[in-house]
Every structure is written in structure tokens, then in C-alpha cells.
Design a protein around this motif. Structure first.
Motif, mmCIF file in Angstrom:
data_model
loop_
_atom_site.group_PDB
_atom_site.id
_atom_site.type_symbol
_atom_site.label_atom_id
_atom_site.label_comp_id
_atom_site.label_asym_id
_atom_site.label_seq_id
_atom_site.Cartn_x
_atom_site.Cartn_y
_atom_site.Cartn_z
ATOM 1 N N PHE A 1 6.748 3.828 -9.700
ATOM 2 C CA PHE A 1 6.539 2.350 -9.322
ATOM 3 C C PHE A 1 5.413 2.252 -10.535
ATOM 4 O O PHE A 1 4.656 1.316 -9.897
ATOM 5 C CB PHE A 1 5.492 2.960 -8.039
ATOM 6 N N ALA A 2 5.934 2.219 -11.797
ATOM 7 C CA ALA A 2 5.243 1.312 -12.646
ATOM 8 C C ALA A 2 4.766 -0.188 -12.754
ATOM 9 O O ALA A 2 3.293 -0.936 -13.170
ATOM 10 C CB ALA A 2 5.624 2.238 -14.069
ATOM 11 N N GLU A 3 6.144 -0.742 -12.426
ATOM 12 C CA GLU A 3 5.498 -1.707 -12.313
ATOM 13 C C GLU A 3 5.703 -2.125 -10.010
ATOM 14 O O GLU A 3 7.322 -3.017 -10.593
ATOM 15 C CB GLU A 3 7.167 -2.306 -13.348
ATOM 16 N N ILE B 1 9.716 -4.021 -7.556
ATOM 17 C CA ILE B 1 10.365 -3.809 -6.070
ATOM 18 C C ILE B 1 10.241 -4.200 -5.072
ATOM 19 O O ILE B 1 9.922 -5.667 -5.112
ATOM 20 C CB ILE B 1 9.403 -2.056 -5.798
ATOM 21 N N ARG B 2 12.031 -4.060 -4.705
ATOM 22 C CA ARG B 2 11.647 -5.010 -3.143
ATOM 23 C C ARG B 2 11.753 -4.263 -2.119
ATOM 24 O O ARG B 2 12.321 -2.555 -2.379
ATOM 25 C CB ARG B 2 13.506 -5.188 -3.727
ATOM 26 N N ALA C 1 13.341 1.233 2.461
ATOM 27 C CA ALA C 1 13.974 1.009 1.019
ATOM 28 C C ALA C 1 13.867 0.970 0.749
ATOM 29 O O ALA C 1 13.039 -0.156 0.777
ATOM 30 C CB ALA C 1 15.335 0.256 1.999
ATOM 31 N N LEU C 2 13.544 1.427 -0.901
ATOM 32 C CA LEU C 2 12.745 1.061 -1.469
ATOM 33 C C LEU C 2 13.774 0.527 -3.129
ATOM 34 O O LEU C 2 14.450 1.617 -3.752
ATOM 35 C CB LEU C 2 11.573 1.676 -2.084
ATOM 36 N N PHE C 3 14.207 -0.688 -3.933
ATOM 37 C CA PHE C 3 15.054 -0.420 -5.031
ATOM 38 C C PHE C 3 14.161 -1.553 -6.260
ATOM 39 O O PHE C 3 13.805 -2.520 -5.437
ATOM 40 C CB PHE C 3 16.644 -0.980 -4.032
ATOM 41 N N PRO C 4 15.392 -1.664 -6.938
ATOM 42 C CA PRO C 4 14.486 -2.881 -7.689
ATOM 43 C C PRO C 4 15.205 -3.897 -7.660
ATOM 44 O O PRO C 4 16.648 -4.226 -6.284
ATOM 45 C CB PRO C 4 15.935 -2.284 -9.049
ATOM 46 N N PRO C 5 15.173 -4.744 -8.183
ATOM 47 C CA PRO C 5 15.597 -6.130 -7.534
ATOM 48 C C PRO C 5 17.994 -6.118 -7.983
ATOM 49 O O PRO C 5 17.866 -5.797 -8.898
ATOM 50 C CB PRO C 5 15.389 -7.183 -8.824
ATOM 51 N N SER D 1 0.672 -0.877 -0.100
ATOM 52 C CA SER D 1 0.043 -0.108 0.094
ATOM 53 C C SER D 1 1.209 1.379 -0.101
ATOM 54 O O SER D 1 0.644 2.533 -0.575
ATOM 55 C CB SER D 1 -0.929 0.250 1.133
ATOM 56 N N LEU D 2 2.072 1.163 0.978
ATOM 57 C CA LEU D 2 3.132 1.818 0.344
ATOM 58 C C LEU D 2 3.553 2.445 -0.835
ATOM 59 O O LEU D 2 3.510 3.586 -1.933
ATOM 60 C CB LEU D 2 4.300 2.044 1.083
ATOM 61 N N VAL D 3 3.604 1.255 -1.725
ATOM 62 C CA VAL D 3 4.431 1.620 -3.134
ATOM 63 C C VAL D 3 2.798 2.327 -3.989
ATOM 64 O O VAL D 3 3.264 3.234 -4.617
ATOM 65 C CB VAL D 3 4.557 -0.162 -3.489
ATOM 66 N N ALA D 4 1.878 1.547 -3.621
ATOM 67 C CA ALA D 4 0.731 2.217 -4.731
ATOM 68 C C ALA D 4 0.728 3.681 -4.395
ATOM 69 O O ALA D 4 0.022 4.286 -4.729
ATOM 70 C CB ALA D 4 -0.316 1.598 -4.302
#
Length: 85
Positions: A49-51, A55-56, A77-81, A33-36
Motif C-alpha cells: 500500500f505504498a501508493e 488501490i481500488r 476486497a482490495l486490488f489495483p486498477p 483508514s483501512l489501507v493506512a
């Protein structure tokens, strides 16, 4: 709830900042819900955050799934794979 968010790699590039402190709305209770919420907040978030499945996240330094609750968290912390090489 006030939360520190750190962005890494292309997430940081797309967000335009390395980190920020936010006051979360009541309905934001887990990483998903944070990412959304971040995606809906502005155009930068929409692109970053289109995909959301890519997100990790780490909550207070511990890797967590997108369903992990945010209660009691100080930092996310939000990051790609991550890949090795």
C-alpha cells in the motif's frame, strides 16, 4: 469490528496471502483508514500500500471509493486498477 479482507493481483502477491480476517481498531472507519492501517501494520503492508491512491476497493461486492465507510461491512476486497485488453 471483525472484517474479512480479500487481496487481488499484485496486492495479493505483496501481502503474501489471498485473504485474512482482522479485528479493526476503533479509528479504522473507512477504506482509506483501512489501507493506512494495513500499510502501518507490517513491512508487507507497507510495500503493498505504498501508493494508496492506486488501490481500488469493493465492499461486500460493490465498488466503492476510498472514502466509503466500513460500518456494517462483512468483506472488503482490495486490488489495483483493472485494465482491459
Amino acid at each position: 469490528m471483525t472484517l474479512q479482507i480479500a487481496y487481488f493481483a499484485w496486492v495479493r502477491e505483496r501481502m503474501g496471502v489471498a485473504d485474512e480476517t482482522v479485528d479493526l481498531p476503533a479509528g479504522v472507519t473507512n477504506v482509506s483508514s483501512l489501507v493506512a492501517w494495513l500499510a502501518a501494520r507490517d513491512a508487507r503492508g507497507q510495500v503493498a500500500f505504498a501508493e494508496p491512491q492506486r488501490i481500488r476497493a469493493a465492499i461486500d461486492g460493490v465498488m466503492m471509493g476510498l472514502d466509503a465507510p466500513l460500518a456494517g461491512a462483512r468483506e472488503v476486497a482490495l486490488f489495483p486498477p483493472v485494465t482491459g485488453g
